[in-house]
Scaffold this motif. Structure first.
Motif, PDB file in Angstrom:
ATOM      1  N   SER A  13     -33.028 -27.185 -16.405  1.00 29.07           N
ATOM      2  CA  SER A  13     -31.589 -26.925 -16.388  1.00 29.07           C
ATOM      3  C   SER A  13     -31.189 -25.954 -15.290  1.00 29.07           C
ATOM      4  O   SER A  13     -29.996 -25.692 -15.105  1.00 29.07           O
ATOM      5  CB  SER A  13     -31.137 -26.366 -17.739  1.00 29.07           C
ATOM      6  N   GLU A  61     -28.540 -20.897 -15.488  1.00 33.17           N
ATOM      7  CA  GLU A  61     -28.463 -20.707 -14.040  1.00 33.17           C
ATOM      8  C   GLU A  61     -29.601 -19.778 -13.630  1.00 33.17           C
ATOM      9  O   GLU A  61     -29.724 -18.680 -14.150  1.00 33.17           O
ATOM     10  CB  GLU A  61     -27.124 -20.095 -13.637  1.00 33.17           C
ATOM     11  N   CYS A 186     -20.332 -29.363 -11.201  1.00 32.22           N
ATOM     12  CA  CYS A 186     -20.769 -28.722  -9.956  1.00 32.22           C
ATOM     13  C   CYS A 186     -19.665 -28.771  -8.911  1.00 32.22           C
ATOM     14  O   CYS A 186     -18.911 -29.751  -8.826  1.00 32.22           O
ATOM     15  CB  CYS A 186     -22.030 -29.423  -9.413  1.00 32.22           C
ATOM     16  N   THR A 230     -25.124 -31.073 -13.982  1.00 40.79           N
ATOM     17  CA  THR A 230     -25.545 -32.053 -12.983  1.00 40.79           C
ATOM     18  C   THR A 230     -25.025 -31.640 -11.599  1.00 40.79           C
ATOM     19  O   THR A 230     -23.838 -31.378 -11.430  1.00 40.79           O
ATOM     20  CB  THR A 230     -25.034 -33.452 -13.346  1.00 40.79           C
ATOM     21  N   ASP A 231     -25.917 -31.614 -10.625  1.00 39.92           N
ATOM     22  CA  ASP A 231     -25.597 -31.049  -9.307  1.00 39.92           C
ATOM     23  C   ASP A 231     -25.083 -32.092  -8.321  1.00 39.92           C
ATOM     24  O   ASP A 231     -25.293 -33.301  -8.481  1.00 39.92           O
ATOM     25  CB  ASP A 231     -26.848 -30.403  -8.695  1.00 39.92           C
ATOM     26  N   ARG A 279     -30.816 -31.519 -11.866  1.00 42.18           N
ATOM     27  CA  ARG A 279     -30.603 -30.581 -10.764  1.00 42.18           C
ATOM     28  C   ARG A 279     -31.098 -31.179  -9.449  1.00 42.18           C
ATOM     29  O   ARG A 279     -32.102 -31.900  -9.421  1.00 42.18           O
ATOM     30  CB  ARG A 279     -31.349 -29.267 -11.018  1.00 42.18           C
TER      31      ARG A 279
END
Length: 429
Positions: A13, A61, A186, A230-231, A279
């Motif tokens: 994550s 994070e 994101c 989700t990036d 990620r």
């Protein structure tokens, strides 16, 4: 692209690299933060450190969590009495120019900046508001490339951007960027600072010109996203945009998708694993892509020609030999009160046997000490290494014979009289 795979135990994550690209940090739903050193790893790919910053709290994070700042060197915790957020953190990032400053957003409805030198209190607070002036929850946040702007994506579907030095009113505001009630997962600024990319919980990817923030430049739909982090990110040359997709268990593979920046036309895709791609990170110095998946894998994609350092340092190293655990050759029964004739010899463990062998100069191949004084046993002293010195030490200066020289000569008198071969014939002529 070639890949390197690091196996974890739960969904990845959080994913981050230091600016030089020497170390990778991952966090997951198993509450662990793990540190990976590319230069120090071999092909086995083992983390050199693992820690749990907050018990029973998953990592959202990397390196920014629950207001416990950890030193990269020793992992020491800071004081817990920090005046800051009052709810769970949703995201955070470091300032691109100022190393001591970072940014966080939380479920308490605020976005805050912090200074490492003053960890008791935040520097400034930004409060996202809805059209009716009500509090909304920011789900992601980021700095612009020059660090002058702060952007936040909110649960009501808005994207709000502030000037870093003015925390009251927004500088740019888009009310219907994504579907209301979906978490914007994101936000990412392009390297030229003009374009903003947003990945929405409504399964879309959009690009925006912040100078004309009313409608998106381009949009892609149908990009499934099950994770709230989700990036999406830009390539180092600013020409491509990268994001991942989510899948349900046993219903296909999660993909890494590459889009053109201007039109968001798909140009390439990689099937990463039979799990969601959560990620993704494209490091500009290494030119390598780091991917974290929903089944606990951290993958690194690299090009053998265009990439530099990073994963290329460890994949070429062979695996170190495993140290065998301390084991006994066979089971035996310990009988301390048995008679001597029935008592079995006590077996030694592998470690103790190795220690015993170490003390044996023959088994441990102990090197011979240097020769001091005249040579002995066919070995020459250290102060003479030439052939002449060897002859002198072994013949001319050999003082090992302490007998009488007269007796030594007369030992050959009888043989010389009976067999006059050298001296007598010469004198006869």
């Amino acid at each position: 692209a070639q890949k390197t795979v690091v196996s974890l135990f739960s969904s990845v994550s959080a994913l981050a690299l230091d600016p030089s690209g020497a170390r990778l940090v991952t966090g997951g739903y198993d509450y662990d933060v793990r540190f990976w050193d590319f230069a120090g790893m071999d092909a086995a790919l083992h983390a050199f450190r693992s820690l749990q910053p907050c018990e029973c709290s998953f990592i959202n994070e990397t390196l920014l969590y629950c207001f416990k700042l950890f030193s990269r060197r020793n992992g020491a915790k800071s004081d817990n009495s920090v005046t800051g957020h009052t709810a769970m953190l949703n995201g955070g990032c470091w300032h691109p120019k100022i190393k001591e400053e970072f940014l966080t957003c939380s479920n308490d409805g605020t976005v805050r900046t912090w200074d490492l030198n003053s960890e008791k209190k935040h520097k400034s607070v930004f409060k996202p508001r809805s059209l009716q002036g009500k509090r909304v929850t920011p789900t992601c946040c980021t700095y612009s490339r020059d660090g002058k702007l702060i952007a936040a994506g909110c649960q009501d579907g808005t994207i709000q951007i502030w000037d870093r030095n003015l925390s009251v009113h927004t500088k740019f505001h888009c009310r219907q960027a994504h579907a209301a009630g979906s978490d914007t997962t994101c936000l990412a600024f392009s390297y030229d600072g003009v374009t903003l990319a947003s990945r929405g919980g409504d399964d879309t990817l959009k690009t925006w010109d912040i100078r004309n923030f009313r409608k998106p430049l381009a949009a892609v739909t149908g990009l499934t996203s099950f994770f709230p982090m989700t990036d999406c990110c830009f390539s180092p040359d600013d020409k491509l945009l990268l994001t991942g997709t989510s899948v349900k268990k046993d219903e296909g593979n999660g993909k890494l998708l590459f889009f053109e920046r201007e039109s968001l036309r798909k140009v390439y895709e990689i099937e990463v694993a039979d799990a969601s791609v959560v990620r993704c990170l494209w490091h500009p110095k290494l030119n390598q892509i780091m991917v974290g998946t929903g089944n606990g894998l951290a993958k690194v994609y690299y090009d053998p020609v265009k990439s530099q350092r990073g994963a290329m340092l460890c994949v070429v190293k062979s695996k170190r030999k495993e140290k065998h655990a301390e084991t006994l050759t066979q089971d035996y029964i310990i009988t301390p009160h048995a008679l001597p004739m029935f008592r079995e010899a006590r077996q030694r463990s592998t470690r103790k046997q190795l220690e015993k062998d170490r003390l044996d100069p023959v088994r441990s191949h102990k090197p011979e000490p240097p020769v001091s004084g005249p040579g002995r046993g066919g070995r020459v002293a250290a102060h003479g290494g030439t052939l002449s010195s060897f002859i002198v030490k072994n013949i001319a200066l050999d003082k090992t014979d302490d007998s009488n020289p007269r007796e030594a000569i007369l030992r050959h008198a009888k043989e010389a009289a009976e067999n006059p071969y050298w001296v007598a014939p010469a004198y006869k002529q």
